[in-house]
Design an enzyme around this catalytic site. Structure first.
Site, PDB file in Angstrom:
ATOM      1  N   ARG A 191       0.837  -1.205   0.000  1.00 17.42           N
ATOM      2  CA  ARG A 191       0.000   0.000   0.000  1.00 17.42           C
ATOM      3  C   ARG A 191       0.876   1.260   0.000  1.00 17.42           C
ATOM      4  O   ARG A 191       0.610   2.229  -0.714  1.00 17.42           O
ATOM      5  CB  ARG A 191      -0.924  -0.037   1.212  1.00 17.42           C
ATOM      6  CG  ARG A 191      -1.923   1.082   1.220  1.00 17.42           C
ATOM      7  CD  ARG A 191      -3.122   0.783   2.118  1.00 17.42           C
ATOM      8  NE  ARG A 191      -3.832   2.023   2.357  1.00 17.42           N
ATOM      9  CZ  ARG A 191      -4.025   2.550   3.558  1.00 17.42           C
ATOM     10  NH1 ARG A 191      -3.562   1.935   4.637  1.00 17.42           N
ATOM     11  NH2 ARG A 191      -4.679   3.686   3.703  1.00 17.42           N
ATOM     12  N   HIS A 208       0.851   4.182  -2.817  1.00 11.32           N
ATOM     13  CA  HIS A 208       0.581   5.572  -2.438  1.00 11.32           C
ATOM     14  C   HIS A 208       1.760   6.488  -2.778  1.00 11.32           C
ATOM     15  O   HIS A 208       1.560   7.647  -3.125  1.00 11.32           O
ATOM     16  CB  HIS A 208       0.244   5.678  -0.952  1.00 11.32           C
ATOM     17  CG  HIS A 208      -1.164   5.277  -0.620  1.00 11.32           C
ATOM     18  ND1 HIS A 208      -1.969   5.980   0.244  1.00 11.32           N
ATOM     19  CD2 HIS A 208      -1.921   4.228  -1.053  1.00 11.32           C
ATOM     20  CE1 HIS A 208      -3.155   5.393   0.335  1.00 11.32           C
ATOM     21  NE2 HIS A 208      -3.144   4.321  -0.435  1.00 11.32           N
ATOM     22  N   VAL A 219       1.421   9.358  -6.384  1.00 14.76           N
ATOM     23  CA  VAL A 219       1.531  10.809  -6.164  1.00 14.76           C
ATOM     24  C   VAL A 219       2.928  11.256  -6.569  1.00 14.76           C
ATOM     25  O   VAL A 219       3.891  11.107  -5.820  1.00 14.76           O
ATOM     26  CB  VAL A 219       1.253  11.158  -4.684  1.00 14.76           C
ATOM     27  CG1 VAL A 219       1.400  12.659  -4.448  1.00 14.76           C
ATOM     28  CG2 VAL A 219      -0.141  10.690  -4.286  1.00 14.76           C
ATOM     29  N   GLY A 224       5.082   9.987  -8.641  1.00 13.74           N
ATOM     30  CA  GLY A 224       6.070   8.992  -9.056  1.00 13.74           C
ATOM     31  C   GLY A 224       6.725   8.255  -7.895  1.00 13.74           C
ATOM     32  O   GLY A 224       6.597   8.643  -6.729  1.00 13.74           O
ATOM     33  N   SER A 234       8.953  10.050  -1.729  1.00 14.00           N
ATOM     34  CA  SER A 234       8.490  11.302  -1.121  1.00 14.00           C
ATOM     35  C   SER A 234       7.569  11.018   0.070  1.00 14.00           C
ATOM     36  O   SER A 234       7.454  11.819   0.994  1.00 14.00           O
ATOM     37  CB  SER A 234       7.762  12.170  -2.154  1.00 14.00           C
ATOM     38  OG  SER A 234       6.785  11.407  -2.829  1.00 14.00           O
ATOM     39  N   ASN A 236      -3.177   9.391   3.778  1.00 15.58           N
ATOM     40  CA  ASN A 236      -2.024   8.559   4.140  1.00 15.58           C
ATOM     41  C   ASN A 236      -1.888   8.327   5.638  1.00 15.58           C
ATOM     42  O   ASN A 236      -1.030   7.562   6.069  1.00 15.58           O
ATOM     43  CB  ASN A 236      -0.731   9.193   3.609  1.00 15.58           C
ATOM     44  CG  ASN A 236      -0.605   9.041   2.103  1.00 15.58           C
ATOM     45  OD1 ASN A 236      -1.086   8.069   1.531  1.00 15.58           O
ATOM     46  ND2 ASN A 236       0.020  10.006   1.459  1.00 15.58           N
ATOM     47  N   HIS A 265      -5.617  -6.120  -3.099  1.00 14.14           N
ATOM     48  CA  HIS A 265      -6.534  -6.265  -1.974  1.00 14.14           C
ATOM     49  C   HIS A 265      -6.790  -7.731  -1.621  1.00 14.14           C
ATOM     50  O   HIS A 265      -7.693  -8.030  -0.853  1.00 14.14           O
ATOM     51  CB  HIS A 265      -7.856  -5.544  -2.257  1.00 14.14           C
ATOM     52  CG  HIS A 265      -7.735  -4.052  -2.225  1.00 14.14           C
ATOM     53  ND1 HIS A 265      -8.679  -3.199  -2.748  1.00 14.14           N
ATOM     54  CD2 HIS A 265      -6.758  -3.255  -1.735  1.00 14.14           C
ATOM     55  CE1 HIS A 265      -8.293  -1.942  -2.579  1.00 14.14           C
ATOM     56  NE2 HIS A 265      -7.124  -1.944  -1.969  1.00 14.14           N
TER      57      HIS A 265
END
Length: 298
Positions: free
Chosen positions: A34, A38, A42, A44, A48, A66, A166
């Site tokens: 996950r 995430h 956002v 690439g 970050s 997040n 999932h």
């Protein structure tokens, strides 16, 4: 291998560390998957998301979307990075560590082992504001889901394959069918819907209450998620809708019947996702610590 000269054991080091972490804390793998998604979706795959908020900046990981990312997944990356810094300081980026860790952990759960290209640099910026509207959310319509993936050049088939993540992990009551929504989704199996409502009855007082995304084999990376969708056992509204829409239902049926096809497509789309928006050259750096930039700018 990208690190052959400067850190020949890089992949082995990451693998050893995350294997130990997964054995100690079995929820790590789903969390890392996950986290990786995430991060990549956002701006690439640039780590970050691993940056901590400081007095000058509210970072990506503190955005509303997040806030529920599991600490154990962050910890797995930090541990692997620490081990790498002891062996070959300043060589392997946090973005590469996260990509390798995710691949190894999926494989540990019985999922496919796929190639990870290396050489990502770490982002020089991370803001909570950049996350807004850039991640799929459980209550999106199928058109919104298709569109958010299409913006990043992912096809409908690739979206359905990625949703197969999932097959592991869990979701909190406020995210899913039968949670806060009193009138539960009519496409859900009625016993399942009732069980979810019962499990979530207290969720306002205890927001940590959660349910497995795949009720049948929650700890195993397999194609059960798709089989569940066809039986009305999808947890999130954004899962359930995949089995209802004519654009996605045939793909769900294919993966439910053929795990090999799912594993092949999942591998391909993970390889594609893992190079999405990567930074190279001077557009990034090799962080010494994954949770802070090398130069703290004020």
């Amino acid at each position: 291998m990208y690190y052959q000269k400067r850190c020949p054991k890089a992949e082995q080091i990451v693998s050893d560390v995350v294997t130990s972490k997964q054995i100690a804390t079995p929820t790590t793998a789903a969390g890392a998957l996950r986290l990786f998604f995430h991060d990549c979706f956002v701006g690439g795959c640039d780590a970050s998301l691993l940056i901590s908020t400081n007095a000058f900046n509210r970072a990506e990981r503190d955005s509303d979307d997040n806030i529920s990312l599991p600490g154990d997944a962050f910890d797995a990356v930090v541990r692997a990075k620490t081990a790498l810094e002891l062996q070959c300081p300043g060589v392997v980026s946090c973005a590469d560590v996260l990509a390798l860790a995710t691949r190894d952990l999926v494989s540990m759960l019985g999922g496919p082992f796929f190639d990870v290209r290396l050489g990502r640099k770490d982002a020089l910026a991370s803001t909570a504001a950049s996350v807004v509207g850039n991640l799929p959310s459980p209550n999106m319509t199928i058109d919104q889901l298709i569109s958010i993936f299409a913006k990043r050049k992912f096809t409908v088939q690739e979206m359905v394959a990625l949703s197969g993540a999932h097959t592991v992990g869990f979701s909190h009551c406020n995210d899913f069918n039968g949670g806060p929504r009193d009138a539960y989704d009519p496409s859900l199996n009625p016993q399942f819907a009732q069980a979810l409502q019962k499990a979530c009855a207290n969720y306002v007082k205890d927001p940590t209450i959660a349910a497995f995304n795949d009720v049948m084999t929650p700890g195993k990376f397999d194609n059960m998620y798709y089989q569940n969708l066809l039986r009305g056992l999808g947890l999130l509204a954004s899962d359930t809708v995949l089995a209802a829409d004519p654009r996605t239902k045939p793909i769900v049926e294919l993966y439910a019947a053929n795990q090999t096809a799912f594993f092949m497509d999942f591998s391909h789309v993970m390889e594609k996702l893992s190079v999405f928006g990567v930074k190279t050259g001077r557009k990034g750096e090799i962080r010494r610590r994954c949770d802070e930039f090398n130069n703290l700018s004020t």
